[in-house]
Design a protein around this motif. Structure first.
Motif, PDB file in Angstrom:
ATOM      1  N   LEU A  88       0.791  -1.124   0.001  1.00  0.00           N
ATOM      2  CA  LEU A  88       0.061  -0.016  -0.010  1.00  0.00           C
ATOM      3  C   LEU A  88       0.783   1.153   0.044  1.00  0.00           C
ATOM      4  CD1 LEU A  88      -2.914  -0.923   2.350  1.00  0.00           C
ATOM      5  CD2 LEU A  88      -2.920  -1.267   0.207  1.00  0.00           C
ATOM      6  N   ILE A  89       0.444   2.301  -0.887  1.00  0.00           N
ATOM      7  CA  ILE A  89       0.987   3.547  -0.963  1.00  0.00           C
ATOM      8  C   ILE A  89       0.188   4.681  -0.415  1.00  0.00           C
ATOM      9  CG2 ILE A  89       2.384   5.004  -2.395  1.00  0.00           C
ATOM     10  CD1 ILE A  89       2.852   2.865  -4.200  1.00  0.00           C
ATOM     11  N   THR A  90       0.593   5.296   0.702  1.00  0.00           N
ATOM     12  CA  THR A  90      -0.032   6.404   1.088  1.00  0.00           C
ATOM     13  C   THR A  90       0.266   7.604   0.563  1.00  0.00           C
ATOM     14  OG1 THR A  90       1.446   6.926   2.868  1.00  0.00           O
ATOM     15  CG2 THR A  90      -0.223   5.150   3.388  1.00  0.00           C
ATOM     16  N   GLU A  91      -0.549   8.568   0.632  1.00  0.00           N
ATOM     17  CA  GLU A  91      -0.305  10.160   0.092  1.00  0.00           C
ATOM     18  C   GLU A  91       0.963  10.391   0.741  1.00  0.00           C
ATOM     19  OE1 GLU A  91      -3.083  14.000  -0.885  1.00  0.00           O
ATOM     20  OE2 GLU A  91      -3.782  12.451   0.420  1.00  0.00           O
ATOM     21  N   ASP A 116      -2.643  12.639 -12.959  1.00  0.00           N
ATOM     22  CA  ASP A 116      -3.432  13.527 -12.278  1.00  0.00           C
ATOM     23  C   ASP A 116      -3.921  13.048 -10.841  1.00  0.00           C
ATOM     24  OD1 ASP A 116      -5.458  15.377 -11.457  1.00  0.00           O
ATOM     25  OD2 ASP A 116      -6.153  15.758 -13.631  1.00  0.00           O
ATOM     26  N   LYS A 117      -3.343  13.680 -10.137  1.00  0.00           N
ATOM     27  CA  LYS A 117      -3.343  13.264  -8.699  1.00  0.00           C
ATOM     28  C   LYS A 117      -4.775  13.182  -8.078  1.00  0.00           C
ATOM     29  CE  LYS A 117      -1.497  14.177  -3.939  1.00  0.00           C
ATOM     30  NZ  LYS A 117      -0.709  14.887  -3.083  1.00  0.00           N
ATOM     31  N   GLU A 118      -5.632  14.169  -8.660  1.00  0.00           N
ATOM     32  CA  GLU A 118      -7.090  14.373  -8.204  1.00  0.00           C
ATOM     33  C   GLU A 118      -7.871  13.082  -8.917  1.00  0.00           C
ATOM     34  OE1 GLU A 118      -8.434  17.998  -9.513  1.00  0.00           O
ATOM     35  OE2 GLU A 118      -7.070  19.030  -8.155  1.00  0.00           O
ATOM     36  N   LYS A 119      -7.151  12.191  -9.874  1.00  0.00           N
ATOM     37  CA  LYS A 119      -7.993  11.180 -10.315  1.00  0.00           C
ATOM     38  C   LYS A 119      -7.896   9.774  -9.584  1.00  0.00           C
ATOM     39  CE  LYS A 119      -8.118  13.096 -14.964  1.00  0.00           C
ATOM     40  NZ  LYS A 119      -7.883  12.939 -16.503  1.00  0.00           N
ATOM     41  N   VAL A 120      -6.903   9.820  -8.656  1.00  0.00           N
ATOM     42  CA  VAL A 120      -6.801   8.566  -7.901  1.00  0.00           C
ATOM     43  C   VAL A 120      -7.052   8.794  -6.633  1.00  0.00           C
ATOM     44  CG1 VAL A 120      -4.538   7.896  -9.260  1.00  0.00           C
ATOM     45  CG2 VAL A 120      -4.195   9.086  -7.506  1.00  0.00           C
ATOM     46  N   SER A 121      -7.219   7.579  -5.786  1.00  0.00           N
ATOM     47  CA  SER A 121      -7.587   7.536  -4.454  1.00  0.00           C
ATOM     48  C   SER A 121      -6.446   6.904  -3.491  1.00  0.00           C
ATOM     49  CB  SER A 121      -9.097   6.851  -4.175  1.00  0.00           C
ATOM     50  OG  SER A 121      -9.932   7.717  -4.824  1.00  0.00           O
ATOM     51  N   THR A 181      12.472  -0.002  -6.719  1.00  0.00           N
ATOM     52  CA  THR A 181      12.052   0.989  -5.902  1.00  0.00           C
ATOM     53  C   THR A 181      11.191   2.040  -6.624  1.00  0.00           C
ATOM     54  OG1 THR A 181      14.086   0.882  -4.584  1.00  0.00           O
ATOM     55  CG2 THR A 181      12.805   2.642  -4.290  1.00  0.00           C
ATOM     56  N   LEU A 182      10.033   2.502  -6.107  1.00  0.00           N
ATOM     57  CA  LEU A 182       9.424   3.560  -6.639  1.00  0.00           C
ATOM     58  C   LEU A 182       9.519   5.112  -5.793  1.00  0.00           C
ATOM     59  CD1 LEU A 182       5.513   1.944  -7.147  1.00  0.00           C
ATOM     60  CD2 LEU A 182       7.472   2.051  -8.744  1.00  0.00           C
ATOM     61  N   ILE A 183       9.844   5.922  -6.586  1.00  0.00           N
ATOM     62  CA  ILE A 183      10.161   7.337  -5.878  1.00  0.00           C
ATOM     63  C   ILE A 183       8.587   8.144  -6.524  1.00  0.00           C
ATOM     64  CG2 ILE A 183      11.522   9.193  -6.136  1.00  0.00           C
ATOM     65  CD1 ILE A 183      12.802   6.709  -5.124  1.00  0.00           C
ATOM     66  N   ILE A 184       8.232   8.600  -5.298  1.00  0.00           N
ATOM     67  CA  ILE A 184       7.010   9.339  -5.693  1.00  0.00           C
ATOM     68  C   ILE A 184       7.068  10.760  -5.213  1.00  0.00           C
ATOM     69  CG2 ILE A 184       4.394   9.401  -4.990  1.00  0.00           C
ATOM     70  CD1 ILE A 184       5.381   6.310  -3.861  1.00  0.00           C
ATOM     71  N   GLN A 185       6.639  11.614  -6.098  1.00  0.00           N
ATOM     72  CA  GLN A 185       6.685  12.930  -5.705  1.00  0.00           C
ATOM     73  C   GLN A 185       5.759  13.872  -6.528  1.00  0.00           C
ATOM     74  OE1 GLN A 185      10.576  14.742  -7.031  1.00  0.00           O
ATOM     75  NE2 GLN A 185      10.710  13.230  -8.592  1.00  0.00           N
ATOM     76  N   PRO A 186       5.235  14.890  -5.862  1.00  0.00           N
ATOM     77  CA  PRO A 186       4.438  15.973  -6.659  1.00  0.00           C
ATOM     78  C   PRO A 186       5.528  16.944  -7.577  1.00  0.00           C
ATOM     79  CG  PRO A 186       4.520  16.470  -4.395  1.00  0.00           C
ATOM     80  CD  PRO A 186       5.397  15.222  -4.505  1.00  0.00           C
ATOM     81  N   ILE A 187       4.979  17.165  -8.795  1.00  0.00           N
ATOM     82  CA  ILE A 187       5.698  18.095  -9.691  1.00  0.00           C
ATOM     83  C   ILE A 187       4.825  19.132 -10.350  1.00  0.00           C
ATOM     84  CG2 ILE A 187       7.483  16.370 -10.100  1.00  0.00           C
ATOM     85  CD1 ILE A 187       6.129  15.966 -12.687  1.00  0.00           C
ATOM     86  N   GLU A 188       5.472  20.284 -10.629  1.00  0.00           N
ATOM     87  CA  GLU A 188       4.504  21.243 -11.204  1.00  0.00           C
ATOM     88  C   GLU A 188       4.411  21.080 -12.822  1.00  0.00           C
ATOM     89  OE1 GLU A 188       3.705  24.101  -9.697  1.00  0.00           O
ATOM     90  OE2 GLU A 188       4.324  23.203  -7.966  1.00  0.00           O
ATOM     91  N   SER A 189       5.345  20.460 -13.552  1.00  0.00           N
ATOM     92  CA  SER A 189       5.088  19.921 -14.886  1.00  0.00           C
ATOM     93  C   SER A 189       5.837  18.988 -15.424  1.00  0.00           C
ATOM     94  CB  SER A 189       5.708  21.309 -15.693  1.00  0.00           C
ATOM     95  OG  SER A 189       6.975  21.424 -15.637  1.00  0.00           O
ATOM     96  N   ILE A 190       5.670  18.181 -16.375  1.00  0.00           N
ATOM     97  CA  ILE A 190       6.176  17.067 -16.888  1.00  0.00           C
ATOM     98  C   ILE A 190       7.466  17.428 -17.400  1.00  0.00           C
ATOM     99  CG2 ILE A 190       6.233  15.168 -18.569  1.00  0.00           C
ATOM    100  CD1 ILE A 190       3.137  15.136 -18.350  1.00  0.00           C
ATOM    101  N   ASP A 191       8.719  16.872 -16.957  1.00  0.00           N
ATOM    102  CA  ASP A 191       9.856  17.042 -17.266  1.00  0.00           C
ATOM    103  C   ASP A 191      10.577  16.397 -18.546  1.00  0.00           C
ATOM    104  OD1 ASP A 191      10.196  15.204 -15.930  1.00  0.00           O
ATOM    105  OD2 ASP A 191      11.483  15.668 -14.346  1.00  0.00           O
TER     106      ASP A 191
END
Length: 439
Positions: free
Chosen positions: A321-324, A355-360, A335-345
């Protein structure tokens, strides 16, 4: 024998002179002689004795004898008691195999904990001949006929050039006492059968049997070196990749050989396979055909052979399980690296942008299973995972190690392969989440 042993150590085993040694000692003639000879050269050694508790009071008398010998030699002694019968029953192995495993595991642990450099065992020339005959009667490859190695990692056998006759003569000359194991006279075990019934006949035929045998071992070892050189050259051409999922080999390189069976045997003999004709047939088999041993599989995939261990069924039950709040998550394949970003690099298969708002949350990581669907990025309709893996020509091993990232049981990402279109970033996306896979 003192002089011969000294010359042998100086010429062949000089590494022992400045090393910290453990002598594996049973109390029998061979190991007692080894201890006496090492003392004569003033080597730095301790004794290590295993009480396997297989011979009632006799086992305890062996232990007492070794402790007394250590006092006489003025060296340290280590003693370990084992419930050998219980170990053999638990591990479904013979008493002999149980004793061997317990003995060498303890020696290795002792050496590591107390910083000993080498473990000395008292195998001699006759033991070498008996081992050769055992391997010969059971069926073996060339390596099984090259004898007991004098040095094998940190195991050293200083008495290997000396015969049983020499050792016995030495004990008479020096009036050395030892403990006799009555089981050595039994014909119950194959080694004893060969020792008492076969080897004496061979020595009658050829009184110089051990010398002739040593010449044979030398010739076989020279041949083995040639084979190893040829094998290394073939492996260099055939091996495509080697990773946690297995080894991949080019079928074409084996088919070029005049005798592919011989090379296949040498390469895969340590993985439990026995049906070598079936493995040769695998070279021309249809993709997906496999041969299985008790521990490994050899799989034909298109123009490749893939060697892998048997799949761990417990992995199919793994749920991560991956929490917010998580920023890094370990999974069996990386390994999974998870991070919020401003734009796709930058975009690549190992990075997912959603889209973070589309997942729970929590998101879930698991292996794929039959019945899974997803909507591949860029497609309007859904597709079965099994069909996707087939279309992408995944091998059986790749299929078994395909992980899914899901949200509310919906596939978000075939990890490291393909994203799901339903969670993609669009012009209306306000919050982008980057999930990168690193193997």
């Amino acid at each position: 024998m003192y002089k011969d042993f000294k010359n042998h150590i100086e010429n062949k085993l000089s590494i022992l002179k400045e090393s910290k040694l453990i002598i594996a000692i049973s109390g029998g003639i061979d190991s007692v002689v080894l201890a006496k000879l090492c003392q004569s050269l003033e080597l730095n050694f301790a004794l290590a004795h295993c009480n396997f508790n297989l011979r009632a009071k006799e086992s305890d008398k062996d232990e007492a004898f070794v402790v007394a010998l250590a006092e006489q030699l003025e060296v340290e002694v280590f003693v370990q008691n084992f419930d050998t019968l219980a170990y053999a029953d638990k591990n479904k192995c013979s008493i002999q195999m149980a004793a061997r495993e317990l003995r060498y595991d303890w020696f290795a642990e002792l050496a590591q904990q107390l910083n000993y450099d080498y473990i000395l065992t008292a195998h001699h020339a006759d033991d070498n001949l008996e081992t050769f005959l055992i391997n010969f009667t059971r069926g073996t490859g060339l390596n099984g006929l090259t004898g007991i190695p004098m040095i094998n990692r940190n195991i050293v056998r200083p008495l290997l050039p000396f015969s049983r006759h020499q050792i016995e003569a030495f004990t008479q000359e020096e009036n050395i006492t030892w403990r006799e194991d009555a089981s050595n006279a039994s014909r119950k075990y194959l080694r004893n059968k060969l020792r008492h019934e076969v080897v004496p006949v061979l020595k009658q035929i050829n009184p110089n049997l051990l010398d002739s045998f040593q010449n044979t071992l030398t010739n076989l070892s020279d041949t083995a070196a040639i084979v190893e050189e040829s094998l290394s050259a073939v492996l260099k051409r055939a091996l495509v990749s080697k990773d946690e999922n297995g080894n991949t080999y080019r079928v074409s390189e084996f088919k070029k050989l005049n005798n592919p069976k011989a090379y296949l045997f040498e390469i895969f003999k340590d993985y439990g396979f026995t049906e070598w004709n079936d493995i040769v047939d695998l070279l021309d088999a249809q993709s997906g055909k496999l041969i299985q041993s008790n521990s490994h599989r050899l799989i034909k995939h298109r123009e490749f052979l893939i060697l892998t261990g048997l799949k761990d069924s417990e992995l199919s039950e793994v749920r991560i399980l991956i929490t917010e709040q998580d920023s890094e998550v370990e999974i069996p394949s990386g390994t999974l690296i998870i991070q919020p970003i401003e734009s796709i690099d930058s975009e690549n298969d190992n990075a997912l942008y959603i889209d973070k708002e589309k997942v729970s949350f929590p998101l879930e990581l698991r292996l794929w299973r039959e019945g899974d669907f997803f909507q591949p990025l860029g497609m309007n309709g859904k597709k079965k995972l099994s069909k996707y893996l087939k279309d992408e020509k995944f091998s059986l091993v790749e299929k078994e190690n395909t992980w899914l990232l899901t949200s509310n049981k919906n596939v978000v990402w075939v990890v490291g392969k393909r994203a799901d279109d339903r969670f993609k970033v669009t012009k209306s996306t306000h919050s982008i989440l980057k999930i990168e896979f690193k193997s």
